[in-house]
Structures are given as C-alpha cells and as structure tokens.
Design a protein around this motif. Structure first.
Motif, mmCIF file in Angstrom:
data_model
loop_
_atom_site.group_PDB
_atom_site.id
_atom_site.type_symbol
_atom_site.label_atom_id
_atom_site.label_comp_id
_atom_site.label_asym_id
_atom_site.label_seq_id
_atom_site.Cartn_x
_atom_site.Cartn_y
_atom_site.Cartn_z
ATOM 1 N N ASN A 247 -7.586 11.070 -16.251
ATOM 2 C CA ASN A 247 -8.379 10.010 -15.621
ATOM 3 C C ASN A 247 -9.559 10.518 -14.802
ATOM 4 N N LYS A 248 -10.061 11.697 -15.171
ATOM 5 C CA LYS A 248 -11.155 12.233 -14.347
ATOM 6 C C LYS A 248 -12.470 11.504 -14.586
ATOM 7 N N ASP A 249 -12.504 10.641 -15.607
ATOM 8 C CA ASP A 249 -13.700 9.831 -15.836
ATOM 9 C C ASP A 249 -13.704 8.560 -14.976
ATOM 10 N N LEU A 250 -12.674 8.360 -14.181
ATOM 11 C CA LEU A 250 -12.550 7.111 -13.419
ATOM 12 C C LEU A 250 -12.848 7.325 -11.938
ATOM 13 N N SER A 251 -13.547 6.361 -11.348
ATOM 14 C CA SER A 251 -13.845 6.399 -9.914
ATOM 15 C C SER A 251 -12.822 5.540 -9.169
ATOM 16 N N PHE A 252 -13.112 5.227 -7.915
ATOM 17 C CA PHE A 252 -12.218 4.364 -7.139
ATOM 18 C C PHE A 252 -12.745 2.927 -7.035
ATOM 19 N N LYS A 253 -13.743 2.570 -7.856
ATOM 20 C CA LYS A 253 -14.168 1.169 -7.826
ATOM 21 C C LYS A 253 -13.083 0.317 -8.480
ATOM 22 N N PRO A 254 -13.029 -0.969 -8.122
ATOM 23 C CA PRO A 254 -11.874 -1.802 -8.510
ATOM 24 C C PRO A 254 -11.492 -1.717 -9.995
ATOM 25 N N GLU A 255 -12.460 -1.833 -10.917
ATOM 26 C CA GLU A 255 -12.077 -1.843 -12.335
ATOM 27 C C GLU A 255 -11.554 -0.476 -12.776
ATOM 28 N N ASP A 256 -12.057 0.581 -12.141
ATOM 29 C CA ASP A 256 -11.567 1.914 -12.485
ATOM 30 C C ASP A 256 -10.174 2.169 -11.906
ATOM 31 N N ARG A 257 -9.903 1.605 -10.738
ATOM 32 C CA ARG A 257 -8.548 1.725 -10.180
ATOM 33 C C ARG A 257 -7.548 1.026 -11.087
ATOM 34 N N ALA A 258 -7.928 -0.124 -11.598
ATOM 35 C CA ALA A 258 -7.044 -0.862 -12.503
ATOM 36 C C ALA A 258 -6.811 -0.062 -13.788
ATOM 37 N N GLU A 259 -7.886 0.537 -14.317
ATOM 38 C CA GLU A 259 -7.765 1.330 -15.548
ATOM 39 C C GLU A 259 -6.926 2.582 -15.286
ATOM 40 N N ASN A 260 -7.077 3.179 -14.115
ATOM 41 C CA ASN A 260 -6.268 4.339 -13.724
ATOM 42 C C ASN A 260 -4.779 3.992 -13.803
ATOM 43 N N ILE A 261 -4.437 2.829 -13.265
ATOM 44 C CA ILE A 261 -3.036 2.415 -13.247
ATOM 45 C C ILE A 261 -2.565 2.046 -14.654
ATOM 46 N N ARG A 262 -3.423 1.367 -15.403
ATOM 47 C CA ARG A 262 -3.050 1.007 -16.780
ATOM 48 C C ARG A 262 -2.716 2.259 -17.596
ATOM 49 N N ARG A 263 -3.590 3.264 -17.516
ATOM 50 C CA ARG A 263 -3.355 4.483 -18.312
ATOM 51 C C ARG A 263 -2.082 5.198 -17.870
ATOM 52 N N ILE A 264 -1.866 5.265 -16.554
ATOM 53 C CA ILE A 264 -0.644 5.930 -16.090
ATOM 54 C C ILE A 264 0.581 5.148 -16.564
ATOM 55 N N GLY A 265 0.482 3.814 -16.560
ATOM 56 C CA GLY A 265 1.575 2.996 -17.083
ATOM 57 C C GLY A 265 1.836 3.286 -18.560
ATOM 58 N N GLU A 266 0.773 3.417 -19.340
ATOM 59 C CA GLU A 266 0.935 3.696 -20.777
ATOM 60 C C GLU A 266 1.525 5.086 -21.011
ATOM 61 N N VAL A 267 1.094 6.057 -20.220
ATOM 62 C CA VAL A 267 1.621 7.420 -20.375
ATOM 63 C C VAL A 267 3.085 7.457 -19.931
ATOM 64 N N ALA A 268 3.383 6.770 -18.822
ATOM 65 C CA ALA A 268 4.767 6.703 -18.344
ATOM 66 C C ALA A 268 5.669 6.093 -19.414
ATOM 67 N N LYS A 269 5.149 5.096 -20.107
ATOM 68 C CA LYS A 269 5.895 4.466 -21.195
ATOM 69 C C LYS A 269 6.219 5.481 -22.296
#
Lengths: 212, 212
Positions: free
Chosen positions: B79-101
C-alpha cells in the motif's frame, strides 16, 4: 520518552516499522519448510494453473503448506479495481508480488500463476524478495499449442479482434532471460501435470525449501 | 471443446475462476487449526501492535501458525501508493481485508492490526470473510491514555496542527457496535500484553480455531 522513529514511504507519511518477536525463521521451523515464491509465467493456455494445482497437490501430499495466488482469482478480490490496460496490468502484478512476499515471509510456499508478460514487471517482483527465494518458472509452450487448447475461448475472441492487447496475439510476451525452471515440450510432447510438478519439487528439494 | 466460463468482475473482463484440488479444509487439517482474521482496531497508542505481537508469540508457543498484517508495515509495500486522505485510507483497509481473507483461506490465523476508524470499512472487511471467521477486537482505551503514551510522537504533532485528520484529535473514531472481543482497563489499569493475548486465545480455543 523515546519515540519510535517514523518516516515517509511512497505516499504514506508518519509510519513506523513494527518488528514482532516471532519471525520468518520461527515460522519456517514450525512448518518444516522454507517460504518462497514460485512465479509461473507464460501465455494463456500454457498450463500455468494446471502446474499450480498439480504442484500444490504434490506439496500437500508431502506435508508442505503452499498457497496458490492465481492472477484471475485475485482479480475477483484484491485487484477487482484494475482493468487490463497497461498501467493496471503492471499494478496487478506489483500487488501480487507484494502479497506473494508476505506469504513467503509467513513461511509458505506461495505459487503465483499469472501471464506476467513483461520482463520488467517480473523482475520488479523478484527484487522484492530475499535472494534465491523468487523461483521463476517459464512455461515455454508454442503459441500454436496454447491457441489450439484455447481453454477459455479467448484466443478466438482475440483473433476476431474482440479482445485487444491479448498476449501472444497483438501484445508481446517477453520470455525470461534467467528463469530458475524451464517447462517445455520433449519430442513434440507436452509434459504431464505430474511431470511438471516433479520438476519443480526436485528444484525445491535440492535447494533446501522442503525442510525448515 | 468446452470453454471454461469467463466473466467480468469490477474492471476485469474475461476472467475465469480456477479451483484447485487442495482447499481450505485440507490446509486446516495439515496445520491443525482453522484460518481466521483477528481484526484489532483502536486509536493510535491503544496497544494494537503490542497485542498483535503478544498474540503471535502465544500462538507460536502452542504450535499455531499466525501472521501479523500491520497497517504501518503494509504501507511499506503493498500500500505504499496510498496516502492518508479519506479515499486512500478506505482503500488501505479494503486491500488489507482482501489480503487477510487470502491468509485465512490459506489456513492461517491472520492478525490485522490497524486503526481502521470507520465502522463501514471494518464491516466491509467482515463481509468478505466466511461467517464467524472475522473476529473484531476493540482496544477500548481512553484517548488520554493513548495520548500520554504517544509512542510515535504523533499526538504531539496532531495537537500542534502538523498532522491533519488524526484519529481521535480532528478525525472521529467510530467504536464497533458488535465486536467479538473487548479489551479495556480494569480498575483504572490497562491489561498486560499477556493478559490481552490470553483473552483472545480463550476466544479462539472456545470457538474451535485452535484445532484443524
């Protein structure tokens, strides 16, 4: 108070690195194997998924834990926001490389199976991994063989111009220059799934991956 | 010839689903445990990483394989392409959720440790997982305690206005409404790392995750 150092990585600011007391070597000891990435590359229809499945079955029968990251399957989840345009294909491969790295770090034999047609994308994934733990398997099957199989009916669509940028038809496949394992025909015959899996198992065994 | 069915998922066209002969149940049998996601949420400084590490150590001592996905660590790679702006925080969590799955599907007890302040993002990850395999752990520590710790010195920066949108200071934290495990102070004292880990272990044991 001592502050944990924070830094900036890519677009992420103020992030720290947390090291846990249980590490890669501990997990490998627990599993009795070494984590690595087996990166299977080749044309659509060259047998990547077939090898991935045969290999995971053979590893399982030996008590080894593997996990298959299939390019198509990952597009159902993690990478469903990505299309097949060039920059998205590169991002697709980058993310699979990063996830494969996490699996290898977990001690797992991670089998990544995706066309990954460009050398630079594959080499970028190789560069993510500790030395000698990225094992590139090139499915060197002739285009005619892959096209005759046409398991998903995609070559037909590509020939009819209904899919653009299809690898092998109107987009190039760059063969690896330094793959660890080469799968190819012998006397005009394709190797069986079991024979392909054995070839990879032999490599893993000789290089110490099947013990902790 | 029978073609494998292809479909469109998100932006990905012409993709098929490959099912391998070795599945989740086989891997769980091999490992003697059940794959799941332990999702640790809470303010910065609430003890998420501390619990994650103590838990991975305790699981290891019982011969169980776990893997920690730390929000900060993943920002160094996937997720190094993601910042801390709201949509990037959401994408950060989505990707971690998918990887955790994927990790849970591999049979691993995956410990995801990240602030994940919004209920909708956590619930989206919960929805990805098979029922009862998403275990939400809420680190319910008072802001004053977290801020007094300030392990990374970030609260100080946030109070000084040098970090914007910092959870708990100028961005909200939405507590879970239905978490599986609640970690909190008792008689004004924070539980020790070992006590927190034991609380999670007890849950895992009672719900059958520590056997295949």
């Amino acid at each position: 108070m001592n502050h944990r150092p924070v830094s900036t990585v890519g677009k992420s600011t103020n992030i720290a690195w947390h090291e846990c007391p249980v590490g890669r070597l501990d997990r490998q000891k627990l599993l009795g194997q070494k984590g690595c990435v087996i990166w299977i590359t080749g044309l659509s229809g060259s047998g990547k998924s077939t090898l991935a499945c045969a290999l995971s079955r053979e590893l399982y029968s030996r008590g080894c834990l593997s996990y298959v990251l299939d390019g198509d399957n990952v597009r159902h989840g993690l990478n469903k926001d990505l299309s097949f345009k060039p920059e998205d294909r590169a991002e697709n491969i980058r993310r699979i490389g990063e996830v494969a790295k996490l699996f290898a770090d977990a001690g797992i034999i991670c089998i990544a199976s995706l066309i990954s047609p460009y050398r630079r994308d594959r080499d970028a994934c190789r560069a993510l991994l500790p030395e000698d733990t990225f094992i590139e398997v090139f499915m060197n099957m002739p285009l005619e063989v892959c096209e005759a199989r046409d398991v998903k009916g995609l070559y037909k669509l590509a020939r009819a111009g209904k899919i653009k940028g299809f690898t092998g038809i109107d987009d190039p496949y760059e063969p690896p220059s330094n793959c660890e394992i080469l799968i190819q025909q012998k006397d005009g015959l394709c190797p069986s799934p079991a024979a392909m899996a054995d070839q990879v198992i032999l490599y893993l065994d000789r290089n110490g991956f099947l013990q902790g």
